[in-house]
Design an enzyme around this catalytic site. Structure first.
Site, PDB file in Angstrom:
ATOM      1  N   LEU A 188      16.777 -39.424   1.506  1.00  0.00           N
ATOM      2  CA  LEU A 188      17.309 -38.391   2.417  1.00  0.00           C
ATOM      3  C   LEU A 188      17.570 -37.062   1.691  1.00  0.00           C
ATOM      4  O   LEU A 188      18.375 -36.264   2.157  1.00  0.00           O
ATOM      5  CB  LEU A 188      18.572 -38.879   3.144  1.00  0.00           C
ATOM      6  CG  LEU A 188      18.374 -40.120   4.029  1.00  0.00           C
ATOM      7  CD1 LEU A 188      19.669 -40.469   4.763  1.00  0.00           C
ATOM      8  CD2 LEU A 188      17.251 -39.914   5.047  1.00  0.00           C
ATOM      9  N   GLY A 195      14.617 -35.628   3.894  1.00  0.00           N
ATOM     10  CA  GLY A 195      14.345 -36.290   5.176  1.00  0.00           C
ATOM     11  C   GLY A 195      15.604 -36.433   6.020  1.00  0.00           C
ATOM     12  O   GLY A 195      16.698 -36.008   5.632  1.00  0.00           O
ATOM     13  N   ARG A 237       8.487 -34.163  -3.864  1.00  0.00           N
ATOM     14  CA  ARG A 237       8.850 -32.754  -3.671  1.00  0.00           C
ATOM     15  C   ARG A 237       7.547 -32.014  -3.370  1.00  0.00           C
ATOM     16  O   ARG A 237       6.517 -32.333  -3.974  1.00  0.00           O
ATOM     17  CB  ARG A 237       9.486 -32.202  -4.937  1.00  0.00           C
ATOM     18  CG  ARG A 237      10.833 -32.831  -5.227  1.00  0.00           C
ATOM     19  CD  ARG A 237      11.403 -32.303  -6.518  1.00  0.00           C
ATOM     20  NE  ARG A 237      12.729 -32.855  -6.723  1.00  0.00           N
ATOM     21  CZ  ARG A 237      13.852 -32.270  -6.287  1.00  0.00           C
ATOM     22  NH1 ARG A 237      13.807 -31.112  -5.651  1.00  0.00           N
ATOM     23  NH2 ARG A 237      15.018 -32.832  -6.507  1.00  0.00           N
ATOM     24  N   SER A 238       7.600 -30.995  -2.500  1.00  0.00           N
ATOM     25  CA  SER A 238       6.318 -30.392  -2.092  1.00  0.00           C
ATOM     26  C   SER A 238       6.363 -28.877  -1.910  1.00  0.00           C
ATOM     27  O   SER A 238       5.581 -28.344  -1.130  1.00  0.00           O
ATOM     28  CB  SER A 238       5.823 -31.053  -0.804  1.00  0.00           C
ATOM     29  OG  SER A 238       6.745 -30.821   0.228  1.00  0.00           O
ATOM     30  N   THR A 276      -2.878 -33.841  -2.239  1.00  0.00           N
ATOM     31  CA  THR A 276      -2.818 -32.499  -1.646  1.00  0.00           C
ATOM     32  C   THR A 276      -4.005 -31.623  -2.040  1.00  0.00           C
ATOM     33  O   THR A 276      -4.595 -31.813  -3.128  1.00  0.00           O
ATOM     34  CB  THR A 276      -1.521 -31.794  -2.097  1.00  0.00           C
ATOM     35  OG1 THR A 276      -1.571 -30.407  -1.731  1.00  0.00           O
ATOM     36  CG2 THR A 276      -1.332 -31.854  -3.604  1.00  0.00           C
ATOM     37  N   TYR A 294       3.351 -28.509  -8.869  1.00  0.00           N
ATOM     38  CA  TYR A 294       3.257 -29.405  -7.708  1.00  0.00           C
ATOM     39  C   TYR A 294       1.872 -30.060  -7.667  1.00  0.00           C
ATOM     40  O   TYR A 294       1.745 -31.291  -7.663  1.00  0.00           O
ATOM     41  CB  TYR A 294       3.531 -28.631  -6.416  1.00  0.00           C
ATOM     42  CG  TYR A 294       3.165 -29.389  -5.169  1.00  0.00           C
ATOM     43  CD1 TYR A 294       3.790 -30.599  -4.865  1.00  0.00           C
ATOM     44  CD2 TYR A 294       2.181 -28.927  -4.300  1.00  0.00           C
ATOM     45  CE1 TYR A 294       3.435 -31.317  -3.725  1.00  0.00           C
ATOM     46  CE2 TYR A 294       1.830 -29.624  -3.162  1.00  0.00           C
ATOM     47  CZ  TYR A 294       2.449 -30.819  -2.880  1.00  0.00           C
ATOM     48  OH  TYR A 294       2.102 -31.530  -1.770  1.00  0.00           O
ATOM     49  N   ASN A 297      -3.516 -28.010   5.393  1.00  0.00           N
ATOM     50  CA  ASN A 297      -2.249 -27.490   5.943  1.00  0.00           C
ATOM     51  C   ASN A 297      -1.837 -28.248   7.201  1.00  0.00           C
ATOM     52  O   ASN A 297      -2.402 -28.039   8.277  1.00  0.00           O
ATOM     53  CB  ASN A 297      -2.382 -25.994   6.212  1.00  0.00           C
ATOM     54  CG  ASN A 297      -2.408 -25.212   4.910  1.00  0.00           C
ATOM     55  OD1 ASN A 297      -3.292 -25.397   4.082  1.00  0.00           O
ATOM     56  ND2 ASN A 297      -1.414 -24.379   4.700  1.00  0.00           N
ATOM     57  N   HIS A 303       6.670 -22.952   5.401  1.00  0.00           N
ATOM     58  CA  HIS A 303       5.349 -23.037   6.034  1.00  0.00           C
ATOM     59  C   HIS A 303       5.160 -22.000   7.132  1.00  0.00           C
ATOM     60  O   HIS A 303       6.086 -21.685   7.873  1.00  0.00           O
ATOM     61  CB  HIS A 303       5.124 -24.449   6.588  1.00  0.00           C
ATOM     62  CG  HIS A 303       5.026 -25.469   5.508  1.00  0.00           C
ATOM     63  ND1 HIS A 303       5.623 -26.692   5.567  1.00  0.00           N
ATOM     64  CD2 HIS A 303       4.409 -25.409   4.308  1.00  0.00           C
ATOM     65  CE1 HIS A 303       5.372 -27.366   4.446  1.00  0.00           C
ATOM     66  NE2 HIS A 303       4.638 -26.600   3.671  1.00  0.00           N
ATOM     67  N   LEU A 304       3.927 -21.519   7.202  1.00  0.00           N
ATOM     68  CA  LEU A 304       3.632 -20.381   8.083  1.00  0.00           C
ATOM     69  C   LEU A 304       3.954 -20.650   9.560  1.00  0.00           C
ATOM     70  O   LEU A 304       4.700 -19.884  10.177  1.00  0.00           O
ATOM     71  CB  LEU A 304       2.151 -19.983   7.920  1.00  0.00           C
ATOM     72  CG  LEU A 304       1.717 -18.805   8.785  1.00  0.00           C
ATOM     73  CD1 LEU A 304       2.475 -17.539   8.420  1.00  0.00           C
ATOM     74  CD2 LEU A 304       0.201 -18.571   8.658  1.00  0.00           C
TER      75      LEU A 304
HETATM   76  N1  UFG Z   1       2.530 -17.259   4.668  1.00  0.00           N
HETATM   77  C1  UFG Z   1       2.913 -15.999   5.102  1.00  0.00           C
HETATM   78  N2  UFG Z   1       4.176 -15.865   5.566  1.00  0.00           N
HETATM   79  C2  UFG Z   1       5.082 -16.874   5.614  1.00  0.00           C
HETATM   80  C3  UFG Z   1       4.677 -18.165   5.171  1.00  0.00           C
HETATM   81  C4  UFG Z   1       3.390 -18.314   4.691  1.00  0.00           C
HETATM   82  O1  UFG Z   1       2.145 -15.037   5.061  1.00  0.00           O
HETATM   83  O2  UFG Z   1       6.223 -16.670   6.032  1.00  0.00           O
HETATM   84  C5  UFG Z   1       1.146 -17.450   4.199  1.00  0.00           C
HETATM   85  C6  UFG Z   1       1.062 -17.996   2.802  1.00  0.00           C
HETATM   86  O3  UFG Z   1       1.125 -16.968   1.851  1.00  0.00           O
HETATM   87  C7  UFG Z   1      -0.311 -18.706   2.858  1.00  0.00           C
HETATM   88  C8  UFG Z   1      -0.407 -19.189   4.311  1.00  0.00           C
HETATM   89  O4  UFG Z   1       0.534 -18.398   5.030  1.00  0.00           O
HETATM   90  O5  UFG Z   1      -1.326 -17.773   2.636  1.00  0.00           O
HETATM   91  C9  UFG Z   1      -0.060 -20.654   4.479  1.00  0.00           C
HETATM   92  O6  UFG Z   1       1.181 -20.878   3.811  1.00  0.00           O
HETATM   93  P1  UFG Z   1       1.995 -22.240   3.941  1.00  0.00           P
HETATM   94  O7  UFG Z   1       3.227 -22.093   3.130  1.00  0.00           O
HETATM   95  O8  UFG Z   1       2.151 -22.614   5.382  1.00  0.00           O
HETATM   96  O9  UFG Z   1       1.025 -23.321   3.309  1.00  0.00           O
HETATM   97  P2  UFG Z   1       0.325 -23.330   1.861  1.00  0.00           P
HETATM   98  O10 UFG Z   1      -1.142 -23.139   2.109  1.00  0.00           O
HETATM   99  O11 UFG Z   1       0.958 -22.452   0.895  1.00  0.00           O
HETATM  100  O12 UFG Z   1       0.707 -24.783   1.385  1.00  0.00           O
HETATM  101  C10 UFG Z   1       0.184 -25.945   1.923  1.00  0.00           C
HETATM  102  C11 UFG Z   1       1.163 -27.089   1.749  1.00  0.00           C
HETATM  103  C12 UFG Z   1       1.393 -27.351   0.291  1.00  0.00           C
HETATM  104  C13 UFG Z   1       0.085 -27.571  -0.385  1.00  0.00           C
HETATM  105  C14 UFG Z   1      -0.865 -26.438  -0.112  1.00  0.00           C
HETATM  106  C15 UFG Z   1      -2.223 -26.706  -0.655  1.00  0.00           C
HETATM  107  O13 UFG Z   1       2.369 -26.771   2.374  1.00  0.00           O
HETATM  108  O14 UFG Z   1       2.203 -28.484   0.140  1.00  0.00           O
HETATM  109  O15 UFG Z   1      -1.011 -26.233   1.286  1.00  0.00           O
HETATM  110  O16 UFG Z   1      -2.672 -25.555  -1.261  1.00  0.00           O
HETATM  111  F1  UFG Z   1       0.244 -27.624  -1.714  1.00  0.00           F
END
Ligand code: UFG
Length: 320
Positions: free
Chosen positions: A33, A36, A73-74, A114, A138, A167, A189-190
């Site tokens: 937890l 989670g 952790r991710s 990943t 990571y 993603n 995450h975006l």
């Molecule tokens: N982004 C923004 N604004 C935000 C959040 C994200 O512009 O507020 C962009 C990031 O820079 C990236 C894209 O949106 O270009 C996606 O970002 P995420 O954080 O949603 O996802 P990531 O691609 O960085 O990460 C994901 C997983 C990770 C994994 C990775 C593999 O969450 O665990 O893909 O590269 F490692």
């Protein structure tokens, strides 16, 4: 099968646990937890509040046919600042789990790997045979586990499948109507960040860099529905046999830029969602798109909701 799901109180682990319970498996969730939520564990699964270091106590009950290992952790950024946590948790914790599996004769494991294991790709879509050159602790810690699994499989007869997620997004509704969604305390995450703005949390979404070598200058990613991703685990489990370690990418094979994602979120929510360009985020590759041809060919996996509109709609519905 009798299965241990580590990290089964998290976003992806809880969806897989729900699908396994629905498929009639005997499911035990082990989660500390740390990220989670106990109430995410599906009805019908037994919950053990414990860390990976203590997984052996549960496996000692006997009769386990396999482990699905999500606990990790991710956060890429956090891994750069605290590599110790990532090596200890993701590699150290997994080695303890693998040791306990050997001691208690558990024959198979499905592991959450990943896209971050590939680093900055030379070409897209990325295939499983492409070079792995992670750009952060990571990705490096997950790749180290993949390497260990190959060796354990060869020497100790462990059956292993690594699933390399791209993603993951969206929400899943179980057969009992229960909704499983992303609930990270620190949300990076975006899609959830964009939808939070539509919900009134914050004035605008940040776009991390618009000077990448892509058509609109923002990063391109391959988004996959959490329900489709979860189903791949059931197929992987069924195919996980012998002293083989197989690696599969999981994505939809189509890339969307940050601007395109925000635009789909505007369509789905009907909210203007202002966006502000900010500096690049460290360690972000320009383009990450998966070839999932191998898992489609070998296991017959086929996404049911590959469209970004459906993925965002499901995430949005789950928030309201
Ligand atoms: N982004 C923004 N604004 C935000 C959040 C994200 O512009 O507020 C962009 C990031 O820079 C990236 C894209 O949106 O270009 C996606 O970002 P995420 O954080 O949603 O996802 P990531 O691609 O960085 O990460 C994901 C997983 C990770 C994994 C990775 C593999 O969450 O665990 O893909 O590269 F490692």
């Amino acid at each position: 099968m009798k299965l241990l799901i580590t990290g089964g109180a998290g976003y992806i682990g809880s969806v897989v646990a729900a699908q396994l319970v629905e498929a009639g498996h005997h499911v035990v969730v082990l989660d500390d937890l740390s990220t989670g939520h106990a109430d995410a564990v599906p009805a019908g699964a037994r919950f053990v509040h414990a860390s990976l270091a203590d997984a052996g106590d549960t496996l000692a009950e006997g009769g386990f046919d396999g482990v699905l290992h999500f606990a990790a952790r991710s956060l890429v950024g956090e891994s750069v600042e605290r590599p110790d946590l990532y090596w200890a948790g993701n590699l150290g914790g997994t080695l303890m789990l693998l040791d306990a599996m050997r001691v208690h004769d558990v024959p198979r494991i499905v592991f959450s790997s990943t896209a971050a294991t590939y680093g900055e790709p030379e070409r897209t879509p990325i295939e499983e045979t492409d070079p792995t050159r992670p750009t952060n602790p990571y990705g490096a810690s997950k790749l180290a586990v993949d390497t260990a699994l190959s060796a354990f499989s060869e020497m100790y007869g462990l059956a292993a499948v690594s699933l390399r997620y791209f993603n993951v997004a969206g929400a899943h509704t179980g057969e009992d109507g229960r909704v499983y969604r992303e609930r990270h305390t620190v949300e990076t995450h975006l899609i959830p960040r964009v939808l939070a703005v539509a919900l009134g949390e914050g004035d605008s979404v940040s776009v991390f860099g618009d000077d990448y070598p892509t058509p609109d200058g923002t990063c391109i990613r391959d988004y996959i529905h959490v329900g489709d991703l979860a189903r791949a685990h059931l197929l992987a489990l069924a195919a996980c046999a012998g002293n083989r370690h197989t690696i599969y990418n999981l994505g939809n094979g189509t890339g969307f830029s940050v601007h395109e994602v925000i635009s789909v979120c505007r369509e789905v929510t009907g909210h203007p969602i202002p966006a502000v360009t900010r500096p690049r985020r460290a360690g972000d590759p320009a383009v990450l798109v998966a070839s999932s041809a191998r898992i489609q060919r070998d296991l017959g996996w086929k996404p049911e909701r590959p469209g970004l509109h459906d993925i965002v709609s499901d995430a949005w519905r789950a928030l309201r």
